[in-house]
Design a protein around this motif. Structure first.
Motif, PDB file in Angstrom:
ATOM      1  N   ILE A  93     -32.838  78.289 113.335  1.00 55.51           N
ATOM      2  CA  ILE A  93     -33.659  77.421 112.491  1.00 55.51           C
ATOM      3  C   ILE A  93     -35.018  77.186 113.142  1.00 55.51           C
ATOM      4  N   LEU A  94     -36.070  77.297 112.333  1.00 55.24           N
ATOM      5  CA  LEU A  94     -37.427  76.934 112.747  1.00 55.24           C
ATOM      6  C   LEU A  94     -37.888  75.818 111.817  1.00 55.24           C
ATOM      7  N   GLY A  95     -38.118  74.636 112.370  1.00 52.38           N
ATOM      8  CA  GLY A  95     -38.456  73.487 111.546  1.00 52.38           C
ATOM      9  C   GLY A  95     -39.948  73.183 111.542  1.00 52.38           C
ATOM     10  N   ILE A  96     -40.531  73.110 110.334  1.00 55.70           N
ATOM     11  CA  ILE A  96     -41.934  72.703 110.159  1.00 55.70           C
ATOM     12  C   ILE A  96     -41.938  71.248 109.717  1.00 55.70           C
ATOM     13  N   LYS A 109     -47.549  70.806 110.749  1.00 59.91           N
ATOM     14  CA  LYS A 109     -48.005  71.483 109.532  1.00 59.91           C
ATOM     15  C   LYS A 109     -49.380  72.128 109.679  1.00 59.91           C
ATOM     16  N   LYS A 110     -50.197  71.641 110.609  1.00 61.89           N
ATOM     17  CA  LYS A 110     -51.539  72.204 110.772  1.00 61.89           C
ATOM     18  C   LYS A 110     -51.535  73.565 111.448  1.00 61.89           C
ATOM     19  N   ILE A 111     -50.387  73.984 112.020  1.00 61.01           N
ATOM     20  CA  ILE A 111     -50.350  75.281 112.701  1.00 61.01           C
ATOM     21  C   ILE A 111     -49.318  76.215 112.058  1.00 61.01           C
ATOM     22  N   ILE A 112     -49.107  76.077 110.758  1.00 64.05           N
ATOM     23  CA  ILE A 112     -48.115  76.905 110.064  1.00 64.05           C
ATOM     24  C   ILE A 112     -48.447  78.387 110.203  1.00 64.05           C
ATOM     25  N   LYS A 113     -49.703  78.764 109.973  1.00 65.77           N
ATOM     26  CA  LYS A 113     -50.077  80.185 110.034  1.00 65.77           C
ATOM     27  C   LYS A 113     -49.853  80.751 111.441  1.00 65.77           C
ATOM     28  N   LYS A 114     -50.223  79.981 112.442  1.00 70.83           N
ATOM     29  CA  LYS A 114     -50.021  80.423 113.827  1.00 70.83           C
ATOM     30  C   LYS A 114     -48.539  80.580 114.125  1.00 70.83           C
ATOM     31  N   ALA A 115     -47.733  79.649 113.656  1.00 71.36           N
ATOM     32  CA  ALA A 115     -46.290  79.706 113.895  1.00 71.36           C
ATOM     33  C   ALA A 115     -45.680  80.945 113.251  1.00 71.36           C
ATOM     34  N   VAL A 116     -46.115  81.275 112.043  1.00 71.75           N
ATOM     35  CA  VAL A 116     -45.595  82.467 111.362  1.00 71.75           C
ATOM     36  C   VAL A 116     -45.996  83.728 112.116  1.00 71.75           C
ATOM     37  N   ARG A 117     -47.227  83.773 112.613  1.00 71.01           N
ATOM     38  CA  ARG A 117     -47.672  84.948 113.385  1.00 71.01           C
ATOM     39  C   ARG A 117     -46.842  85.091 114.653  1.00 71.01           C
ATOM     40  N   GLN A 118     -46.576  83.984 115.337  1.00 66.94           N
ATOM     41  CA  GLN A 118     -45.750  84.036 116.540  1.00 66.94           C
ATOM     42  C   GLN A 118     -44.335  84.498 116.219  1.00 66.94           C
ATOM     43  N   PHE A 119     -43.810  83.986 115.118  1.00 69.59           N
ATOM     44  CA  PHE A 119     -42.458  84.386 114.723  1.00 69.59           C
ATOM     45  C   PHE A 119     -42.409  85.871 114.395  1.00 69.59           C
ATOM     46  N   SER A 120     -43.393  86.336 113.647  1.00 71.28           N
ATOM     47  CA  SER A 120     -43.442  87.748 113.275  1.00 71.28           C
ATOM     48  C   SER A 120     -43.563  88.651 114.497  1.00 71.28           C
ATOM     49  N   ALA A 121     -44.311  88.185 115.500  1.00 68.56           N
ATOM     50  CA  ALA A 121     -44.506  88.969 116.724  1.00 68.56           C
ATOM     51  C   ALA A 121     -43.369  88.765 117.723  1.00 68.56           C
ATOM     52  N   LYS A 122     -42.359  88.011 117.310  1.00 71.56           N
ATOM     53  CA  LYS A 122     -41.188  87.711 118.157  1.00 71.56           C
ATOM     54  C   LYS A 122     -41.580  87.009 119.451  1.00 71.56           C
ATOM     55  N   PHE A 124     -40.913  84.144 120.700  1.00 71.87           N
ATOM     56  CA  PHE A 124     -40.051  82.965 120.688  1.00 71.87           C
ATOM     57  C   PHE A 124     -38.775  83.260 121.457  1.00 71.87           C
ATOM     58  N   THR A 125     -38.063  82.201 121.758  1.00 70.95           N
ATOM     59  CA  THR A 125     -36.715  82.315 122.334  1.00 70.95           C
ATOM     60  C   THR A 125     -35.746  81.578 121.417  1.00 70.95           C
ATOM     61  N   ILE A 126     -34.475  81.889 121.551  1.00 70.59           N
ATOM     62  CA  ILE A 126     -33.439  81.227 120.754  1.00 70.59           C
ATOM     63  C   ILE A 126     -32.700  80.229 121.641  1.00 70.59           C
ATOM     64  N   LEU A 127     -32.699  78.974 121.212  1.00 78.19           N
ATOM     65  CA  LEU A 127     -31.970  77.925 121.922  1.00 78.19           C
ATOM     66  C   LEU A 127     -30.714  77.564 121.144  1.00 78.19           C
ATOM     67  N   GLU A 128     -29.640  77.299 121.850  1.00 77.04           N
ATOM     68  CA  GLU A 128     -28.402  76.900 121.205  1.00 77.04           C
ATOM     69  C   GLU A 128     -28.135  75.425 121.479  1.00 77.04           C
ATOM     70  N   PHE A 270     -31.645  77.515 117.351  1.00 74.77           N
ATOM     71  CA  PHE A 270     -32.999  77.095 116.983  1.00 74.77           C
ATOM     72  C   PHE A 270     -34.030  78.060 117.559  1.00 74.77           C
ATOM     73  N   VAL A 271     -35.092  78.263 116.798  1.00 73.07           N
ATOM     74  CA  VAL A 271     -36.219  79.075 117.256  1.00 73.07           C
ATOM     75  C   VAL A 271     -37.164  78.187 118.050  1.00 73.07           C
ATOM     76  N   GLN A 272     -37.445  78.568 119.279  1.00 73.48           N
ATOM     77  CA  GLN A 272     -38.434  77.865 120.091  1.00 73.48           C
ATOM     78  C   GLN A 272     -39.611  78.796 120.316  1.00 73.48           C
ATOM     79  N   LEU A 273     -40.732  78.481 119.690  1.00 75.37           N
ATOM     80  CA  LEU A 273     -41.911  79.334 119.784  1.00 75.37           C
ATOM     81  C   LEU A 273     -42.502  79.302 121.185  1.00 75.37           C
TER      82      LEU A 273
END
Length: 294
Positions: A93-96, A109-122, A124-128, A270-273
C-alpha cells in the motif's frame, strides 16, 4: 505494471483535482489502473473523463487482477478500510494523504507527481507491518477478524468504570478498572494508544502495547509485551453491554464473551519511497525537532 487506486469519497473540486493529478501521472508513466468502484462513482460526480478505467469491488476481483500495488487517496482511515478489502494478498500500500495527520498515508498531496515517478522507477522499499487477530467464544467480526492498528474495549451506555480481566498466556496480568483498554500493534501505537499515554513503537518492532483508557489506579501504566504472546480478556460492569472495535469497525458484546488477541499469520505490506523513513514521519507529524522558540 498495474495499480489499484482506492478512495471512499471526493468531497469537493480540490480533492477531485488531486485524484486527477494521480490518475494522469499514472497514465503518463504507462501504469495500468484499477479503480475501486465506489471511488469511480465519486469521480463521475465531477467529470466523465475516467469512465473507461476498469473498476473492481470485491476481494475476489482484486485477487484475480493481482495489481503490483494499492494507492490510496484519503487519510489513515482510508488505509484501514482498504486493508479489509485486500486482506492477506501480497499487495503493498502507498498512501497519499488528503486528511490531517496521516502517519500511514505519508505521501503529501503536493508531491503526487514525484511520488508516482519514484514508484514507477522502483525507488522504494517494501515494509511489512504486523497485524493482530481476534478470536472469541461467540460470533465476533467474522468477516475479517484482523486489525492493522488496534483492538479496543470500552464502556457503553454507562458513566461507570468497567473491569477488564486481562491474561497473558493464561496468566493474570491485571484486572483494569478503567473506561476501557487498547491493545495495539506497533502501527497502532501512534493512534488511539498514543492519545491515552501509550509509547510509540517502531513499525518493525515485534510487540503489542496494552494501554488502559482512564484507569482508576494511578500506578497502572501502558505495558509493552512480545507479539508471540496470547492476550485474553474478560469484561464486566454495572451494565452488560460493551463496545468492542477492530480498527474502524465496531460491535457490541456482553460479559459472556471471552476474547483472545494474538499476532495474525500474515503482515500488511507498505511502499516506502526513497527518502522517507519512520523518524522523518515523526519529525513532520509530531513536530519533533521543531521548536518555535528558536
Amino acid at each position: 505494471m498495474k495499480v489499484f487506486v482506492y478512495g471512499l469519497q471526493v468531497k469537493d473540486e480540490e480533492e477531485y483535482s488531486y485524484a486527477k493529478v494521480l490518475i494522469e501521472a499514472l497514465i503518463q508513466e504507462g501504469i495500468g489502473i484499477l479503480l475501486y468502484y465506489q471511488f469511480a462513482n465519486e469521480l463521475r460526480k465531477y467529470s466523465d473523463e475516467f469512465v473507461d478505467i476498469a473498476t473492481v469491488a470485491r476481494y475476489e476481483e482484486i485477487k484475480k487482477a493481482l495489481p503490483e500495488a494499492t494507492i490510496t487517496l484519503g487519510g489513515d482511515g482510508t488505509i484501514l478500510k482498504v486493508v479489509t478489502l485486500i486482506r492477506d494478498l501480497p499487495i503493498p500500500i502507498l498512501g497519499i494523504n488528503l486528511g490531517r495527520l496521516g502517519f500511514l498515508a505519508s505521501v503529501e498531496k503536493k508531491i503526487i507527481k514525484k511520488a508516482v515517478r519514484q514508484f514507477s522507477a522502483k525507488e522504494f522499499t517494501i515494509l511489512e507491518r504486523s497485524m493482530l487477530e481476534l478470536s472469541s467464544n461467540k460470533t465476533l467480526f467474522t468477516s475479517f477478524p484482523y486489525a492493522l492498528n488496534d483492538f479496543t474495549l470500552n464502556r457503553r451506555d454507562t458513566s461507570s468504570m468497567i473491569t477488564i480481566h486481562t491474561f497473558v498466556d493464561d496468566v493474570l496480568l491485571n484486572s483494569y478498572w478503567a473506561d476501557g483498554i487498547i491493545i495495539s500493534t506497533p502501527t497502532g501505537s501512534t493512534g488511539y494508544s498514543l492519545s491515552c499515554g501509550g509509547p510509540i513503537l517502531f513499525p518493525d518492532s515485534h510487540n503489542f502495547v496494552i494501554t488502559p483508557v482512564a484507569p482508576h489506579n494511578l500506578n497502572v501504566r501502558p505495558i509493552v509485551l512480545p507479539d508471540n504472546k496470547r492476550i485474553s480478556i474478560k469484561v464486566e460492569g454495572r451494565t452488560n453491554s460493551f463496545m468492542c472495535t477492530l480498527d474502524s469497525r465496531y460491535e457490541t458484546i456482553t460479559s459472556e464473551y471471552q476474547i483472545d488477541i494474538r499476532k495474525a499469520p500474515f503482515n500488511m505490506k507498505f511502499v516506502q519511497l526513497k527518502g522517507r523513513h519512520f523518524m522523518k514521519t515523526m519529525n513532520e507529524k509530531l513536530l519533533w525537532g521543531f521548536d518555535k522558540r528558536n
